[in-house]
Design an enzyme around this catalytic site. Structure first.
Site, PDB file in Angstrom:
ATOM      1  N   ASN A   9      29.838  35.920  49.241  1.00  0.00           N
ATOM      2  CA  ASN A   9      30.021  37.152  48.633  1.00  0.00           C
ATOM      3  C   ASN A   9      29.162  37.271  47.357  1.00  0.00           C
ATOM      4  OD1 ASN A   9      30.934  39.811  47.484  1.00  0.00           O
ATOM      5  ND2 ASN A   9      32.889  38.871  46.799  1.00  0.00           N
ATOM      6  N   LYS A  11      28.391  39.788  45.620  1.00  0.00           N
ATOM      7  CA  LYS A  11      28.722  41.154  44.731  1.00  0.00           C
ATOM      8  C   LYS A  11      27.685  41.468  44.108  1.00  0.00           C
ATOM      9  CE  LYS A  11      32.474  37.647  43.365  1.00  0.00           C
ATOM     10  NZ  LYS A  11      33.348  37.115  42.503  1.00  0.00           N
ATOM     11  N   HIS A  97      39.080  43.128  47.643  1.00  0.00           N
ATOM     12  CA  HIS A  97      38.671  42.005  46.839  1.00  0.00           C
ATOM     13  C   HIS A  97      39.376  42.506  45.265  1.00  0.00           C
ATOM     14  CE1 HIS A  97      36.352  39.735  43.909  1.00  0.00           C
ATOM     15  NE2 HIS A  97      36.187  38.860  44.854  1.00  0.00           N
ATOM     16  N   GLU A  99      38.248  42.195  42.390  1.00  0.00           N
ATOM     17  CA  GLU A  99      37.400  42.953  41.369  1.00  0.00           C
ATOM     18  C   GLU A  99      37.742  44.730  41.827  1.00  0.00           C
ATOM     19  OE1 GLU A  99      33.848  40.834  42.111  1.00  0.00           O
ATOM     20  OE2 GLU A  99      34.929  39.108  41.048  1.00  0.00           O
ATOM     21  N   GLU A 169      42.308  34.261  47.260  1.00  0.00           N
ATOM     22  CA  GLU A 169      41.580  34.102  45.915  1.00  0.00           C
ATOM     23  C   GLU A 169      42.472  34.456  44.671  1.00  0.00           C
ATOM     24  OE1 GLU A 169      37.170  34.878  46.853  1.00  0.00           O
ATOM     25  OE2 GLU A 169      38.015  36.846  46.322  1.00  0.00           O
ATOM     26  N   GLY A 175      35.373  32.956  39.374  1.00  0.00           N
ATOM     27  CA  GLY A 175      34.212  33.023  38.469  1.00  0.00           C
ATOM     28  C   GLY A 175      34.470  32.255  37.261  1.00  0.00           C
ATOM     29  N   SER A 215      35.700  29.539  42.554  1.00  0.00           N
ATOM     30  CA  SER A 215      34.802  28.749  41.971  1.00  0.00           C
ATOM     31  C   SER A 215      34.614  27.305  42.968  1.00  0.00           C
ATOM     32  CB  SER A 215      35.737  28.065  40.726  1.00  0.00           C
ATOM     33  OG  SER A 215      35.700  28.927  39.789  1.00  0.00           O
TER      34      SER A 215
END
Ligand code: 13P
Length: 254
Positions: A9, A11, A97, A99, A169, A175, A215
């Site tokens: 991904n 992003k 996702h 985000e 996730e 991250g 991660s």
């Protein structure tokens, strides 16, 4: 055996030249994939057309999108539909996702529509789920993630659910450099599979690939992927480096 998947991904990263170079670098690694392994590169929309042409002859590699619209077409300025992506040859789209849930206020109701648009266009949604740290601290993560699955996927029928990939996730691991332990990942993946089995039966639940994201790097991928119910990973930061990402592909179960 279930499909084992290394999904990138990207992003909102890389300019056109950098994206093209990274696609070339990954391509040139010539990693041998077995028939049950695949690589999915979820890249910004604007690079998808070129990438699909580049990867045309590369077996078991797929170019994917990171999102799609809830609607099919019409006056929705700035949106990209699943049918447009289908017309380019896209076979996978990341849906839900964290985000997008957080910064674009995507609710389960919105995600249901996106999942349905994908399936109507023969596209497999990579459906993301996962809890915030506050929820894990209260030990409510299993119930929370099960409810995300129930709310977004339980309207599907037996055939449709087989065309879903799930990515667990945990938000606290995205991250942050802090991965779930392989045991924490396995426990949650089991919980997800059990939830699916309650609605769709053991046989169907057993066929669904569940990826771990948060991660993952080349130096921790093997340990996480070796767990029974972990069928690969959805990779952010480490997918922007061809060597790192290749190491992760090589860590997939054969
Ligand atoms: P990182 O691998 O950078 O933690 O990101 C995970 C992720 O959000 C993939 O979708």
């Amino acid at each position: 055996m279930r499909k084992q998947i290394a999904a990138a991904n990207w992003k909102m990263n890389l300019n056109a030249e950098e994206a093209s170079n990274l696609l070339d670098e990954i391509y040139s690694k010539s990693i041998e994939l077995s028939s049950n392994q695949m690589v999915v590169l979820s890249i910004p929309y604007i690079y998808i057309g070129e990438a699909i042409k580049k990867y045309k002859a590369k077996n078991n590699y797929f170019i994917a999108a990171q999102n799609c619209a809830t609607t099919t077409n019409g006056a929705y300025t700035g949106e990209i539909s699943a049918s447009m992506l289908h017309s380019l040859g896209v076979k996978y789209i990341i849906i839900g996702h964290s985000e997008r849930r957080e910064f674009h206020f995507e609710t389960n109701q919105i995600l249901i529509q996106k999942i349905d648009r994908c399936l109507e266009n023969n596209i497999t949604p990579i459906f993301c789920c996962g809890e915030k740290i506050e929820i894990r601290d209260k030990r409510e993560q299993n119930e929370f993630v099960a409810n995300q699955i129930i709310d977004c996927l339980f309207h599907l029928n037996q055939e449709q659910i087989k065309h879903i990939v799930i990515a667990y996730e945990p938000i606290w691991a995205i991250g942050t450099g802090k991965t779930a332990s392989s045991q924490e990942a396995e426990d949650m993946h089991k919980n997800i599979r059990l939830t699916l089995a309650q609605k769709f039966g053991d046989n169907v639940a057993d066929q669904i690939s569940i990826l771990y994201g948060g991660s993952v790097k080349s130096n921790n991928a093997s340990e996480i992927f070796s767990e029974n119910d972990v069928d690969g990973g959805l990779i952010g930061g480490a997918s922007l480096n061809a060597n790192e990402f290749s190491g992760i592909i090589n860590a997939l179960k054969k």
